[in-house]
Design a protein around this motif. Sequence first.
Motif, PDB file in Angstrom:
ATOM      1  N   ILE A 185      20.581 -34.562 -20.502  1.00  0.00           N
ATOM      2  CA  ILE A 185      20.396 -35.530 -19.426  1.00  0.00           C
ATOM      3  C   ILE A 185      21.456 -35.334 -18.357  1.00  0.00           C
ATOM      4  O   ILE A 185      21.206 -35.513 -17.156  1.00  0.00           O
ATOM      5  CB  ILE A 185      20.434 -36.969 -19.981  1.00  0.00           C
ATOM      6  CG1 ILE A 185      19.208 -37.222 -20.861  1.00  0.00           C
ATOM      7  CG2 ILE A 185      20.502 -38.000 -18.858  1.00  0.00           C
ATOM      8  CD1 ILE A 185      19.264 -38.530 -21.620  1.00  0.00           C
ATOM      9  N   ALA A 186      22.654 -34.933 -18.773  1.00  0.00           N
ATOM     10  CA  ALA A 186      23.738 -34.700 -17.814  1.00  0.00           C
ATOM     11  C   ALA A 186      23.386 -33.620 -16.799  1.00  0.00           C
ATOM     12  O   ALA A 186      23.843 -33.668 -15.649  1.00  0.00           O
ATOM     13  CB  ALA A 186      25.018 -34.325 -18.567  1.00  0.00           C
ATOM     14  N   LEU A 187      22.571 -32.641 -17.212  1.00  0.00           N
ATOM     15  CA  LEU A 187      22.162 -31.591 -16.284  1.00  0.00           C
ATOM     16  C   LEU A 187      21.099 -32.094 -15.317  1.00  0.00           C
ATOM     17  O   LEU A 187      21.145 -31.798 -14.120  1.00  0.00           O
ATOM     18  CB  LEU A 187      21.642 -30.385 -17.065  1.00  0.00           C
ATOM     19  CG  LEU A 187      22.613 -29.735 -18.049  1.00  0.00           C
ATOM     20  CD1 LEU A 187      21.971 -28.527 -18.708  1.00  0.00           C
ATOM     21  CD2 LEU A 187      23.915 -29.326 -17.343  1.00  0.00           C
ATOM     22  N   GLY A 221      23.406 -22.950 -17.132  1.00  0.00           N
ATOM     23  CA  GLY A 221      24.731 -22.472 -16.778  1.00  0.00           C
ATOM     24  C   GLY A 221      25.112 -22.823 -15.354  1.00  0.00           C
ATOM     25  O   GLY A 221      26.256 -23.181 -15.062  1.00  0.00           O
ATOM     26  N   VAL A 222      24.156 -22.728 -14.444  1.00  0.00           N
ATOM     27  CA  VAL A 222      24.418 -23.049 -13.044  1.00  0.00           C
ATOM     28  C   VAL A 222      24.663 -24.542 -12.868  1.00  0.00           C
ATOM     29  O   VAL A 222      25.621 -24.972 -12.213  1.00  0.00           O
ATOM     30  CB  VAL A 222      23.242 -22.577 -12.165  1.00  0.00           C
ATOM     31  CG1 VAL A 222      23.389 -23.095 -10.741  1.00  0.00           C
ATOM     32  CG2 VAL A 222      23.163 -21.049 -12.175  1.00  0.00           C
ATOM     33  N   ALA A 247      29.163 -23.778 -15.188  1.00  0.00           N
ATOM     34  CA  ALA A 247      29.741 -22.649 -15.928  1.00  0.00           C
ATOM     35  C   ALA A 247      29.572 -21.338 -15.187  1.00  0.00           C
ATOM     36  O   ALA A 247      30.371 -20.408 -15.359  1.00  0.00           O
ATOM     37  CB  ALA A 247      29.090 -22.545 -17.312  1.00  0.00           C
ATOM     38  N   ASN A 248      28.535 -21.229 -14.355  1.00  0.00           N
ATOM     39  CA  ASN A 248      28.256 -19.998 -13.626  1.00  0.00           C
ATOM     40  C   ASN A 248      28.223 -20.266 -12.125  1.00  0.00           C
ATOM     41  O   ASN A 248      27.649 -21.255 -11.682  1.00  0.00           O
ATOM     42  CB  ASN A 248      26.909 -19.414 -14.048  1.00  0.00           C
ATOM     43  CG  ASN A 248      26.834 -19.132 -15.542  1.00  0.00           C
ATOM     44  OD1 ASN A 248      25.893 -19.534 -16.203  1.00  0.00           O
ATOM     45  ND2 ASN A 248      27.836 -18.450 -16.082  1.00  0.00           N
ATOM     46  N   ALA A 249      28.849 -19.372 -11.364  1.00  0.00           N
ATOM     47  CA  ALA A 249      28.829 -19.461  -9.900  1.00  0.00           C
ATOM     48  C   ALA A 249      27.897 -18.388  -9.360  1.00  0.00           C
ATOM     49  O   ALA A 249      28.003 -17.216  -9.744  1.00  0.00           O
ATOM     50  CB  ALA A 249      30.236 -19.292  -9.331  1.00  0.00           C
ATOM     51  N   VAL A 250      26.969 -18.775  -8.505  1.00  0.00           N
ATOM     52  CA  VAL A 250      25.995 -17.832  -7.966  1.00  0.00           C
ATOM     53  C   VAL A 250      26.386 -17.403  -6.567  1.00  0.00           C
ATOM     54  O   VAL A 250      27.216 -18.035  -5.898  1.00  0.00           O
ATOM     55  CB  VAL A 250      24.587 -18.448  -7.945  1.00  0.00           C
ATOM     56  CG1 VAL A 250      24.128 -18.813  -9.346  1.00  0.00           C
ATOM     57  CG2 VAL A 250      24.540 -19.678  -7.046  1.00  0.00           C
TER      58      VAL A 250
END
Length: 656
Positions: free
Chosen positions: A430-432, A505-506, A510-513
């Motif tokens: 839910i946090a995402l 991840g985005v 955690a991940n930078a695009v």
Amino acid sequence: MTGAFPNLFSPIAVGPYTLRNRIMNTGHAAHHQTGDGTPSEAYVHYLRERAKGGAGIIVTAHTVPVYDGETSLSLTNFHDGILPIYRRIAAAAHEFDVPILAQLGHRGRRVADDSAFIGRPVMAPSAVPPPDFSVPVYMPHELTTAEAEALVGSFAAAARRMRLSGFDGIELAVGMDYLFANFLHPHGNRRTDKYGGGTLAERMTFLRETLEAVRSELGAGRILGIRLYDDVMDYSLKLADLVELSRLLDRAGLVDYFNIWHGIVPSPKQGRMHWPSYYYGPGAFTYLPEAVKAVVSRPVVGTGRMDSPAVAERALADGKADIIGMAKTLIADPHFPNKAREGRVEDIRPCIACTQACVGHVDIGLGVGCIYNPVTGREKDWAELRPADARKKVVIVGAGPAGMEAARIAALRGHEVVLMDRNRRMGGQIALAMRTPDRSGFEEITLWFERQLPKHGVEIRLGTEATVESVLAAGPDEIVLATGSTAWLPEIEGTDRPHVFTARGVLSGANAVGESVLVVDTLGRAEAATTADYLAARGHRVELLTGLETVAPLMPSPARHHLLEKLMKAGVALTTHAALWEIGDTGAEAYNTVTWEPRTISGFDSIVFGSGGKADTGLYRGLSALHGSVHAIGDCFQPRDIETAVVDGHRVARSL
């Protein structure tokens, strides 16, 4: 006791009745019915629960006085064989002293499905289809004068059935580009007989005759109301038309109350207001009843995102409505009225306007449900919760939707419950969802469980990494694993490259695009499309690619259509029928899923997959070998969605 909401819980006279509060369960297509529209036993229990929950008055889904085909979207009301089921519906409401009305109408030239070809005749005042080319355009049968007169008789016969069934009245549905709207609007009515005319008053003849016939059957001791729908479109009734219609009806004394809402015509853009999602704010539609109240003397019902007692109370206090209509609000929590009246606002399960399991269910032919109230639609089996035969110690690992609901139900049944989660807050994925634009309201799910679980005595251990040893050390009689899933990448060559990420991840950070992002949807749900929205809102150049025929086809239609408009206006390229098969350092190879023609994709810094997850079963495998009662629920059993996870948790906790 009226407490903090004195207007909401004050009585009001509606025709010959006095309602005990100002909350109406408005008519909506709950879709608990057979193919020909006969209400099911599930629908009896669905309405009973809303009466038990304290609504002041209930209106059923749209019923029709004529045969509506074998895949009817409406409820049957054209033969006496339906009297027994309607008597059970009336008795279910009257058990709690709540009056119940049947909404009654005719779909006219409106075609919302393929019933035109499988038994439902499409008819209208004139042989003129709606000029809306976002859906198939079908030519209706033009009613003769005799056929129109016979339809008036059909409405009277339907009213008689409701009287014989013990119903307290009828609400006539006017709008939705249905038959009454076709007669009232000059686009649909080009007749020269008594049912035609150059003014609204002249074109009211069919509606007036029907109201008089229905009133004659009901008698003076029952309620006759009208629900007006603002269809927005130029070819049907708009707010200004409805205000004038209301003035004429009020002056003639033909109805006991007015209920106004947004219609849903063939245009998807207009229809998304009928079931408003989180793209509309709470109380956003009070201008509708306010406009009608200005010209009538009888009570006016206002509805639309009335998601809290405070919002409803304000609409009443400000004089914008006399009665508050609720549909999704009572789908989420049928006991909203009683909880608000008793001052238990913190116990109300608020509607988050996701439309996932209400409209989303109807979209695919299922009965209405709720994303985090698993009892909705299952009232016949789950409305009552029996205490456990014996108190047990239940250890639940994972405080996402499945784990939270399992903990709540197990505790309510009398078990000792320990809930563990490695994160510092409950809610899981839910946090995402909360991080994507316009969807912060998903937090209400977590907030509700955060209020409820401590109240029911659940021991919550956050920031705790559960292991086989620690779970067994807690001495559980039952172990429930709701450990969720890990993000999954499809088996495509090159997904191990450093510029390939998952939506999870985005969104988690955690991940930078890079600046240019290709988002790939393999699910057809919200994950990829809302991630594309998230990235576009942050200034990235985005293409959303899917091998499916449309973008996010499994999202609920109101939220999906609004999201598609946002993506288009943000310049997101939407590519369908395209699937990746290989990812390189500087590009990717794709193919058309229809023709198999290849395409080379280049110019993207990052590729992000919205492909769901894979069940995290490590703990389940370890514990199953050492303990005799281990249950996997939610994504730990199979990665699906919030709604299914909550149902999983509820079902398992009932079995313990």
